[in-house]
Design a protein around this motif. Structure first.
Motif, mmCIF file in Angstrom:
data_model
loop_
_atom_site.group_PDB
_atom_site.id
_atom_site.type_symbol
_atom_site.label_atom_id
_atom_site.label_comp_id
_atom_site.label_asym_id
_atom_site.label_seq_id
_atom_site.Cartn_x
_atom_site.Cartn_y
_atom_site.Cartn_z
ATOM 1 N N MET A 21 0.831 -1.203 0.000
ATOM 2 C CA MET A 21 0.000 0.000 0.000
ATOM 3 C C MET A 21 0.867 1.255 0.000
ATOM 4 O O MET A 21 0.557 2.235 -0.690
ATOM 5 N N LEU A 55 2.184 1.741 -3.462
ATOM 6 C CA LEU A 55 1.174 2.252 -4.392
ATOM 7 C C LEU A 55 1.099 3.771 -4.347
ATOM 8 O O LEU A 55 0.763 4.414 -5.344
ATOM 9 N N ARG A 98 -5.000 3.291 -7.462
ATOM 10 C CA ARG A 98 -6.340 2.808 -7.130
ATOM 11 C C ARG A 98 -6.645 1.519 -7.903
ATOM 12 O O ARG A 98 -7.243 0.584 -7.361
ATOM 13 N N ALA A 104 -4.856 -1.341 -6.244
ATOM 14 C CA ALA A 104 -5.459 -1.635 -4.945
ATOM 15 C C ALA A 104 -6.724 -2.460 -5.121
ATOM 16 O O ALA A 104 -6.966 -3.435 -4.394
ATOM 17 N N TRP A 126 -7.017 -6.964 4.052
ATOM 18 C CA TRP A 126 -6.621 -5.925 3.085
ATOM 19 C C TRP A 126 -7.581 -4.746 3.158
ATOM 20 O O TRP A 126 -7.162 -3.583 3.229
ATOM 21 N N MET A 172 -6.881 -0.897 4.410
ATOM 22 C CA MET A 172 -7.146 0.205 3.484
ATOM 23 C C MET A 172 -7.974 1.297 4.162
ATOM 24 O O MET A 172 -7.769 2.494 3.918
ATOM 25 N N VAL A 175 -6.721 6.194 -1.793
ATOM 26 C CA VAL A 175 -7.616 5.397 -0.952
ATOM 27 C C VAL A 175 -8.964 6.084 -0.763
ATOM 28 O O VAL A 175 -9.955 5.444 -0.446
#
Length: 298
Positions: free
Chosen positions: A180, A183, A192, A195, A211, A215, A223
């Motif tokens: 994460m 990312l 995104r 994810a 997960w 998030m 996010v």
């Protein structure tokens, strides 16, 4: 967007064909030329006798050494003789159709399957096989668990593949937050996308819920929209629970109004039911039934 683990494992290579070269070089220490151009092959290798065989992902690529074909196949269980014959069919069909050499990459999240795919994959009598398959095989026993954010950021597509390959590893949660963080080094739309891709690739599992929960605690820009989706999911779940609660109360009220003798077991059965349609059927029956046995159809 890939929605199941099987699809996710090979779908990544369509999005980033260079991942094939990176993976083979990094994990298998094999020499593989750099891919310069790529085109997806959409092909049904159905034979004349209507035996359907579909390839998960087949890419026609141009490398420093010329054109070739890459076949990417996820595999859940150790390959059966039928599966080995199917792989041979894919490769022979594509080589014959396009007159190009083909390579096979097998991806699996299970160690026993990975070991089996590296074993003797041959066709013909055991005393003298007529054909042997030598695929590249990537599994949790040779794919690293990337737990460092800086390392994950060096090659995000590979890090996504690594996490999904390790999705059955009890320690896979250690790789989630570093990915994460990685990312966040990408543009918002790309971050995104990956994810969501990971969420779908984890399937219906506790790892997927972990997960999603992680998030929800993140503050990165990519996010924000995902959090909105999570909130919508939560509201929808709440609405469903509200509908069920109303249906349960309605059924119990009908039973009481008609003086039908519902036992504690009957009430527990009704309250534990999570099927809204079934509760509706029971309520309709309760309007005319002479006993709870008729309501439940027992």
């Amino acid at each position: 967007m890939a929605k199941i683990p099987h699809e996710a494992l090979h779908h990544l290579f369509r999005e980033d064909p260079g991942l094939f070269t990176q993976t083979v070089r990094r994990i298998l220490d094999e020499t593989f030329p750099k891919i310069k151009e790529v085109a997806e092959i959409i092909v049904d290798t159905t034979s004349i006798d209507a035996v359907e065989r579909y390839i998960d992902t087949a890419l026609r690529v141009t490398t420093d050494e010329g054109e070739e074909i890459l076949v990417i196949e996820p595999q859940t269980e150790p390959p059966s003789p039928q599966k080995i014959r199917a792989w041979a069919w894919y490769l022979a069909f594509l080589e014959n159709k396009y007159q190009l050499p083909a390579s096979l990459l097998i991806l699996t999240a299970k160690e026993p399957t990975a070991r089996a795919c590296r074993g003797e994959l041959s066709l013909g009598p055991a005393r003298r096989p007529v054909m042997r398959l030598l695929p590249y095989v990537i599994g949790p026993d040779n794919m690293p668990l990337i737990t460092d954010a800086a390392e994950a950021a060096e090659d995000v597509p590979f890090s996504v593949l690594a996490l999904l390959t390790q999705r059955l590893n009890p320690g896979v949660e250690q790789a989630m937050r570093p990915l994460m963080d990685a990312l966040d080094t990408l543009d918002t739309d790309t971050a995104r996308y990956y994810a969501e891709f990971v969420e779908g690739g984890l399937g219906e599992s506790c790892q997927r819920e972990v997960w999603k929960q992680i998030m929800k605690t993140m503050t990165y820009g990519y996010v924000s929209e995902l959090k909105q989706e999570f909130r919508e999911e939560g509201r929808e779940e709440g609405r469903q629970e509200g509908h069920l609660e109303t249906a349960v109360k309605t059924l119990l009220a009908v039973l009481a109004a008609r003086d039908l003798d519902a036992t504690d077991a009957d009430r527990d059965r009704i309250r534990s039911c999570t099927d809204h349609e079934r509760l509706l059927v029971w309520t309709v029956r309760a309007a005319t039934a002479s006993s709870t046995a008729e309501v439940f159809g027992d």
